[in-house]
Design an enzyme around this catalytic site. Structure first.
Site, PDB file in Angstrom:
ATOM      1  N   LYS A 219       0.841  -1.199   0.000  1.00 55.53           N
ATOM      2  CA  LYS A 219       0.000   0.000   0.000  1.00 55.53           C
ATOM      3  C   LYS A 219       0.877   1.250   0.000  1.00 55.53           C
ATOM      4  O   LYS A 219       0.709   2.147  -0.808  1.00 55.53           O
ATOM      5  CB  LYS A 219      -0.890  -0.039   1.241  1.00 55.53           C
ATOM      6  N   GLU A 225      10.745  -4.514   4.454  1.00 57.44           N
ATOM      7  CA  GLU A 225      10.874  -5.933   4.108  1.00 57.44           C
ATOM      8  C   GLU A 225      10.482  -6.158   2.648  1.00 57.44           C
ATOM      9  O   GLU A 225      11.175  -6.833   1.887  1.00 57.44           O
ATOM     10  CB  GLU A 225       9.951  -6.781   5.010  1.00 57.44           C
ATOM     11  N   GLY A 280      -4.911  -2.402   5.536  1.00 62.33           N
ATOM     12  CA  GLY A 280      -4.090  -3.523   5.043  1.00 62.33           C
ATOM     13  C   GLY A 280      -4.701  -4.878   5.345  1.00 62.33           C
ATOM     14  O   GLY A 280      -4.829  -5.740   4.466  1.00 62.33           O
ATOM     15  N   ARG A 281      -5.118  -5.090   6.581  1.00 65.95           N
ATOM     16  CA  ARG A 281      -5.620  -6.420   6.971  1.00 65.95           C
ATOM     17  C   ARG A 281      -7.047  -6.668   6.495  1.00 65.95           C
ATOM     18  O   ARG A 281      -7.613  -7.717   6.762  1.00 65.95           O
ATOM     19  CB  ARG A 281      -5.485  -6.617   8.480  1.00 65.95           C
ATOM     20  N   GLU A 366      -4.418  -7.236  15.469  1.00 61.95           N
ATOM     21  CA  GLU A 366      -3.966  -5.906  15.073  1.00 61.95           C
ATOM     22  C   GLU A 366      -5.126  -4.911  15.168  1.00 61.95           C
ATOM     23  O   GLU A 366      -4.915  -3.714  15.301  1.00 61.95           O
ATOM     24  CB  GLU A 366      -3.389  -5.940  13.655  1.00 61.95           C
ATOM     25  N   HIS A 397      -3.530 -34.029  18.008  1.00 58.47           N
ATOM     26  CA  HIS A 397      -2.369 -34.847  18.370  1.00 58.47           C
ATOM     27  C   HIS A 397      -1.240 -33.989  18.908  1.00 58.47           C
ATOM     28  O   HIS A 397      -0.094 -34.434  18.965  1.00 58.47           O
ATOM     29  CB  HIS A 397      -1.896 -35.650  17.147  1.00 58.47           C
ATOM     30  N   LYS A 525       9.539  -0.539  14.263  1.00 56.68           N
ATOM     31  CA  LYS A 525      10.070  -0.121  12.958  1.00 56.68           C
ATOM     32  C   LYS A 525      11.049   1.025  13.142  1.00 56.68           C
ATOM     33  O   LYS A 525      12.109   1.079  12.540  1.00 56.68           O
ATOM     34  CB  LYS A 525       8.931   0.381  12.058  1.00 56.68           C
TER      35      LYS A 525
END
Ligand code: G6Q
Length: 565
Positions: A219, A225, A280-281, A366, A397, A525
């Site tokens: 965005k 990253e 974003g999410r 978030e 399990h 950040k």
């Protein structure tokens, strides 16, 4: 109850919606319910399933295995009314800037507004541009899928690599995985998110630059990253193709930042746009969903949007008492703020939904992992739960032991499809039986008497003395929801994701939070950008706490000498 678990306080006084009068009533009701066993609630009411289940389209929610009665739900609904969930819901759909700390509207619902009714932001109807981008995505994807779009040597694309992180990675990745049965036979989708070089290195190792298409998804087009991986991918591509002119056929961008896209060297004509009112999410419905369109096609993507729209319509119009996202949200509040539950498990009994827990972890944590309310006050009640989970059948399990006998309350959502995608019906029956068995075991448990009886039986081993009886007792009374999809189609998946988005919204309203900012990710950040040059500094570093400085200096001494230094 540990003091860290902040439930609704006996003595009010602090700010926030959880100090509403109905919370006192709920608290008194909780005191009664705390000792009630669901086993007895089921025994007393043969119609409990009918009373506490709800169907919306192809989604069935059974919430009868919760520690609730009709009174519980009425009181919780009153809480939703008092918190003005309906008013906030309208504000969101109307494009009000409910993300007030960023002065933004919250309009992922506009991205799947298949009714195409006008949605205005600052007086402008956003639907024409939403529809235009969807169309461009579909047209582009069709060219790649059909093989018309060729690489610089004239080859068809065989691999698509999405370079993005967080909201620009988790959503499309989860959906592409979930819809694998609908995938294009030639196109293979890859996702690179981690700045650990192993991720990009490993992903590109097996690929041919001539047949690889990159989507740089960001965005802001500034995320360290993503940009680091995107630049590496660009170098990798140019190492073979040799000409920057070829980038146009192999790199496209998804972004809200046209200038940065151009500066990277991607033709803005190959940029798919989205807007600041798409968080974003919550962005998989936007151009961030381009990998989905490429892999399953525009028609299937439209079905995904339609499913979400169906859930939006249900959420917007159904009364609170029969509103699926509202019910899930209220149950979460009940356990979080009244029982002190700290986490919530997402347990898909579906191989294709194995990334759903990670996706929902971001969506929820978030959004509601906050302790300052909309008015800037520190809250004194607990907010977003710790969301975690994994494929349920594998979890049985692994970590289910703690769910059954760990002594904590961990409400869980079990998600399963009635119809599988494979023809292996016997497998599916086993899977389904296990899902049912787990929810039954969590609810009923096994009493000491029942355990003794079983241990006395030939199967239980009559020779045993009984000293281990207590180890085999299950308290039960662990709440769970069961969400049944008819089949994991794009439409059903759209409904499911939108269901959780709205659940998160409702909880945010009740906790009086802004669910749509994420200031909590900023500090790290900021510090990383200070630390990065220090890792490469010639002189020993001081100026942090003793631990951080020592670790920086240890790394400086012990790392491989940097080629560029
Ligand atoms: C999501 C967050 C975050 C964001 C990533 C990637 O709601 O804002 O996960 O999506 O940090 O950001 P960019 O898309 O700007 O690279």
């Amino acid at each position: 109850m540990s003091s860290a678990v902040r439930m609704v306080q006996d003595e009010g006084g602090g700010p926030g919606v959880l100090h509403r009068p109905v919370c006192r009533v709920l608290q008194a009701h909780h005191a009664q319910m705390a000792t009630v066993h669901m086993r007895d609630l089921f025994a007393a009411d043969p119609a409990r399933f009918e009373r506490f289940s709800l169907r919306v389209g192809e989604l069935l929610l059974d919430y009868s295995k919760n520690r609730i009665t009709g009174d519980t739900m009425s009181l919780l609904e009153r809480l939703a009314e008092e918190a003005d969930v309906a008013g906030w819901r309208e504000r969101m759909f109307a494009g009000d800037k409910i993300n007030h700390t960023e002065n933004r509207a919250v309009l992922h619902v506009a991205l799947r507004n298949r009714g195409n009714f006008p949605v205005k932001v600052d007086g402008e109807d956003v639907m024409p541009k939403v529809n235009a981008v969807i169309e461009r995505m579909g047209a582009f994807a069709e060219r790649v899928r059909s093989g018309e779009w060729r690489g610089y040597t004239g080859e068809r694309m065989t691999d698509v690599v999405n370079v993005g992180i967080g909201g620009s990675d988790l959503g499309p990745q989860m959906v592409v995985q979930a819809l694998k049965p609908y995938r294009h036979p030639r196109l293979k989708m890859h996702f690179i998110s981690n700045v650990d070089g192993a991720h990009v290195k490993e992903a590109l190792e097996a690929l041919n630059p001539e047949t690889t298409l990159f989507i740089v998804s960001s965005k802001t087009f500034a995320t360290q990253e993503t940009m680091t991986n995107a630049h590496y991918a660009r170098e990798w591509f140019l190492a073979q193709s040799q000409a920057t002119g070829h980038i146009a056929r192999h790199f496209v961008a998804v972004s809200a930042n046209r200038d940065a896209v151009a500066a990277f060297g991607i033709d803005p004509a190959h940029m798919f746009e989205f807007w600041d009112w798409v968080g974003g999410r919550y962005s998989l419905w936007s151009a961030i969903g381009l990998p989905i369109v490429l892999v399953v096609g525009a028609e299937r993507f439209a079905e995904l949007l339609e499913g979400a729209h169906e859930m939006d319509e249900h959420f917007r119009h159904a009364p609170l008492a029969q509103n699926m996202p509202v019910i899930l949200a209220l149950l979460g509040i009940w356990y979080n703020n009244f029982f002190g539950a700290e986490s919530h498990a997402i347990l898909p009994y579906d191989h294709y939904l194995r990334s759903l827990p990670a996706y929902l972890q971001q969506a929820d944590m978030e959004s509601n992992g906050k302790s300052v309310d909309r008015d800037g006050r520190v809250v004194d009640y607990s907010t977003g739960a710790i969301v975690w989970g994994a494929s349920g059948i594998n979890g049985q399990h692994a970590f289910y032991q703690l769910l059954h006998q760990g002594g904590r309350m961990i409400p869980a959502d079990f998600i399963v499809s009635v119809e599988p995608h494979t023809e292996l019906q016997a497998h599916h029956d086993i899977l389904f039986a296990h899902f049912l068995a787990q929810t039954e075991a969590l609810m009923r448990g096994r009493t000491r008497e029942e355990t003794q009886l079983e241990m006395g039986s030939p199967e239980g081993g009559s020779a045993q003395t009984g000293q281990f009886v207590q180890h085999k007792v299950f308290d039960g009374n662990h709440p769970s929801n069961a969400l049944l999809l008819q089949k994991l189609t794009p439409h059903a998946l759209g409904m499911l994701i939108a269901l959780y988005e709205h659940k998160i919204f409702v909880q945010g309203v009740i906790w009086n939070l802004n669910s749509y900012d994420q200031w909590g990710v900023e500090l790290g950040k900021q510090l990383a950008s200070r630390i990065l040059p220090e890792l490469q500094a010639a002189a020993p570093v001081t100026g942090h706490d003793a631990s951080t400085s020592a670790l920086i200096n240890y790394y400086r001494r012990m790392r491989r000498p940097h080629a560029g230094l």
